[in-house]
Design a protein around this motif. Structure first.
Motif, PDB file in Angstrom:
ATOM      1  N   GLY A 145      32.143 -29.211  24.638  1.00 27.04           N
ATOM      2  CA  GLY A 145      31.078 -28.369  25.682  1.00 27.04           C
ATOM      3  C   GLY A 145      29.557 -27.901  25.061  1.00 27.04           C
ATOM      4  O   GLY A 145      29.360 -27.697  25.642  1.00 27.04           O
ATOM      5  N   LEU A 146      29.116 -28.815  23.675  1.00 27.74           N
ATOM      6  CA  LEU A 146      28.272 -28.390  23.407  1.00 27.74           C
ATOM      7  C   LEU A 146      26.923 -29.310  24.087  1.00 27.74           C
ATOM      8  O   LEU A 146      26.941 -30.345  24.544  1.00 27.74           O
ATOM      9  CB  LEU A 146      27.893 -29.073  22.050  1.00 27.74           C
ATOM     10  CG  LEU A 146      28.151 -27.893  21.201  1.00 27.74           C
ATOM     11  CD1 LEU A 146      29.649 -27.691  21.530  1.00 27.74           C
ATOM     12  CD2 LEU A 146      28.220 -27.970  19.527  1.00 27.74           C
ATOM     13  N   ILE A 186      24.172 -30.290  19.933  1.00 31.47           N
ATOM     14  CA  ILE A 186      24.729 -31.456  19.164  1.00 31.47           C
ATOM     15  C   ILE A 186      23.818 -32.399  18.526  1.00 31.47           C
ATOM     16  O   ILE A 186      24.403 -32.811  17.357  1.00 31.47           O
ATOM     17  CB  ILE A 186      25.267 -32.776  20.027  1.00 31.47           C
ATOM     18  CG1 ILE A 186      26.563 -32.294  20.631  1.00 31.47           C
ATOM     19  CG2 ILE A 186      25.242 -33.572  19.554  1.00 31.47           C
ATOM     20  CD1 ILE A 186      27.236 -33.550  21.928  1.00 31.47           C
ATOM     21  N   ALA A 187      22.217 -32.613  18.137  1.00 32.88           N
ATOM     22  CA  ALA A 187      21.549 -32.492  17.606  1.00 32.88           C
ATOM     23  C   ALA A 187      21.276 -32.127  16.789  1.00 32.88           C
ATOM     24  O   ALA A 187      20.770 -31.970  15.647  1.00 32.88           O
ATOM     25  CB  ALA A 187      20.046 -32.456  18.401  1.00 32.88           C
ATOM     26  N   ARG A 188      21.306 -30.986  16.602  1.00 30.74           N
ATOM     27  CA  ARG A 188      20.880 -29.952  15.517  1.00 30.74           C
ATOM     28  C   ARG A 188      22.140 -29.980  14.866  1.00 30.74           C
ATOM     29  O   ARG A 188      22.053 -29.918  13.510  1.00 30.74           O
ATOM     30  CB  ARG A 188      20.756 -28.517  15.903  1.00 30.74           C
ATOM     31  CG  ARG A 188      19.343 -28.119  17.218  1.00 30.74           C
ATOM     32  CD  ARG A 188      19.261 -26.860  17.226  1.00 30.74           C
ATOM     33  NE  ARG A 188      20.209 -25.744  17.982  1.00 30.74           N
ATOM     34  CZ  ARG A 188      20.188 -25.751  19.057  1.00 30.74           C
ATOM     35  NH1 ARG A 188      19.363 -26.071  19.769  1.00 30.74           N
ATOM     36  NH2 ARG A 188      21.072 -25.183  19.772  1.00 30.74           N
ATOM     37  N   ARG A 189      23.722 -29.882  15.283  1.00 28.08           N
ATOM     38  CA  ARG A 189      24.773 -29.916  14.925  1.00 28.08           C
ATOM     39  C   ARG A 189      24.417 -31.388  13.970  1.00 28.08           C
ATOM     40  O   ARG A 189      25.260 -30.657  12.562  1.00 28.08           O
ATOM     41  CB  ARG A 189      26.025 -30.185  14.993  1.00 28.08           C
ATOM     42  CG  ARG A 189      27.408 -29.702  14.914  1.00 28.08           C
ATOM     43  CD  ARG A 189      27.197 -28.213  14.250  1.00 28.08           C
ATOM     44  NE  ARG A 189      27.220 -27.726  14.921  1.00 28.08           N
ATOM     45  CZ  ARG A 189      28.474 -27.787  15.857  1.00 28.08           C
ATOM     46  NH1 ARG A 189      30.228 -27.980  15.404  1.00 28.08           N
ATOM     47  NH2 ARG A 189      29.165 -26.839  16.598  1.00 28.08           N
ATOM     48  N   ALA A 231      32.972 -37.338  30.423  1.00 29.46           N
ATOM     49  CA  ALA A 231      33.281 -38.091  28.576  1.00 29.46           C
ATOM     50  C   ALA A 231      34.008 -38.070  27.786  1.00 29.46           C
ATOM     51  O   ALA A 231      35.185 -38.844  27.039  1.00 29.46           O
ATOM     52  CB  ALA A 231      31.958 -38.841  28.329  1.00 29.46           C
ATOM     53  N   GLY A 232      34.251 -36.495  27.438  1.00 29.79           N
ATOM     54  CA  GLY A 232      34.778 -36.248  25.779  1.00 29.79           C
ATOM     55  C   GLY A 232      35.693 -36.075  26.206  1.00 29.79           C
ATOM     56  O   GLY A 232      36.602 -36.548  25.633  1.00 29.79           O
ATOM     57  N   ALA A 233      36.241 -35.910  27.259  1.00 26.37           N
ATOM     58  CA  ALA A 233      37.496 -35.545  28.138  1.00 26.37           C
ATOM     59  C   ALA A 233      38.081 -36.359  27.822  1.00 26.37           C
ATOM     60  O   ALA A 233      39.735 -36.933  27.372  1.00 26.37           O
ATOM     61  CB  ALA A 233      37.877 -34.682  28.993  1.00 26.37           C
TER      62      ALA A 233
END
Length: 320
Positions: free
Chosen positions: A274-275, A280-283, A310-312
């Motif tokens: 759920g980010l 996500i870019a920072r991570r 999409a992630g699920a």
């Protein structure tokens, strides 16, 4: 082009489903079974091999087998994402595809014990088991077998996408086979080169140190559960790996497609968590635009209506 649950043409999917019904088929047998010419079947088989859905049978090098859906279909989806294309599935077809993958991954392991299953091909058993691995896989390879699980690119692709640690120890004689050497070179380009031992006494795959598949001289797969035999097998694997030599002839080529895999894999996992794109870019230490391109590719390939879906779906489909 008529699309089906796999995103393949109807004829190709019919052939693939027929291949799943038996351990291996010859071209002429398939032609009679699907009522097509041998030439048409041979052409479709080659297309399916190019897509990673079919391989040569390790039991009979003149025959073909279906790569298990739980390994083949996630690879098909992953390629679509990396290439920025969609398989053309409707939402209903996408859900059917994911369900087919899940049923394949949960297939009864009784076949691995030779207890009445109709597909006891060693590579098929290993593919189903690898789909369940969580941490690491070790391959012990005493000899080269065309179509054998130890030389399967789809299995390696699945492990790399899921972040599994892959290790392989090959007997020195294995490297004498040209096809084996080509595979070793490809493994090196994926940053998982095999190590070499003078001799490897058993053909096996060990999963998470919790189970193993051992292949005997008749190519029959046998499951090994926790106990003295598994402990002995794990100890053997560790000794062979620690003592195994790196092969100097293997070259690691920078800039291959393997470099893309970890980022896409992490984007999908963080999507499922759920980010946001910014988070996500920072991570990952990349640009927001890069993340958005990856997210768009994932949504298109999975026919997802939202980032979270999409992630699920990626998780359900075995991509992560």
């Amino acid at each position: 082009m008529a699309l089906s649950v796999t995103g393949l043409e109807a004829c190709a999917e019919l052939l693939y489903r027929k291949l799943l019904q038996r351990t291996h088929w010859r071209t002429q047998e398939l032609a009679r079974a699907v009522k097509c010419s041998a030439g048409e079947v041979a052409q479709t088989l080659q297309a399916l091999r190019d897509e990673g859905l079919v391989d040569v049978s390790a039991d009979d090098p003149t025959s073909f087998r279906a790569v298990e859906p739980c390994v083949a279909f996630p690879a098909l989806l992953a390629r679509a994402m990396f290439e920025g294309r969609t398989l053309g599935l409707s939402p209903v077809e996408a859900d059917r595809f994911i369900a087919l993958h899940e049923r394949a991954a949960e297939r009864d392991e009784g076949v691995a014990r030779g207890s009445g299953g109709h597909r006891t091909d060693a590579s098929s058993v290993v593919e189903r088991m690898v789909a369940k691995v969580e941490k690491d896989v070790t391959f012990l390879v005493p000899g080269y077998v065309d179509g054998g699980f130890a030389f399967s690119r789809p299995i390696v692709d699945l492990g790399l996408r899921r972040g599994i640690r892959l290790r392989a120890v090959w007997a020195s004689s294995v490297f004498d086979a040209d096809d084996a050497m080509d595979h070793a070179q490809w493994l090196a380009q994926q940053d998982v080169p095999p190590r070499m031992a003078d001799a490897v006494p058993v053909c096996a795959m060990i999963m998470d140190g919790a189970a193993a598949v051992v292949i005997d001289h008749s190519r029959t797969p046998r499951m090994v559960r926790p106990g003295a035999e598994l402990e002995s097998l794990c100890s053997l694997a560790e000794r062979l790996w620690e003592r195994g030599a790196e092969v100097r002839r293997l070259r690691r080529t920078p800039g291959t497609g393997a470099a893309q895999r970890p980022r896409m894999q992490m984007v999908l996992r963080l999507l499922a968590d759920g980010l946001t794109d910014d988070a996500i870019a920072r991570r990952l230490g990349c640009s927001v635009r890069t993340v958005r391109n990856d997210v768009a590719a994932a949504m298109a390939a999975l026919d997802a209506r939202s980032r979270f879906q999409a992630g699920a779906r990626a998780m359900r489909a075995g991509l992560i």
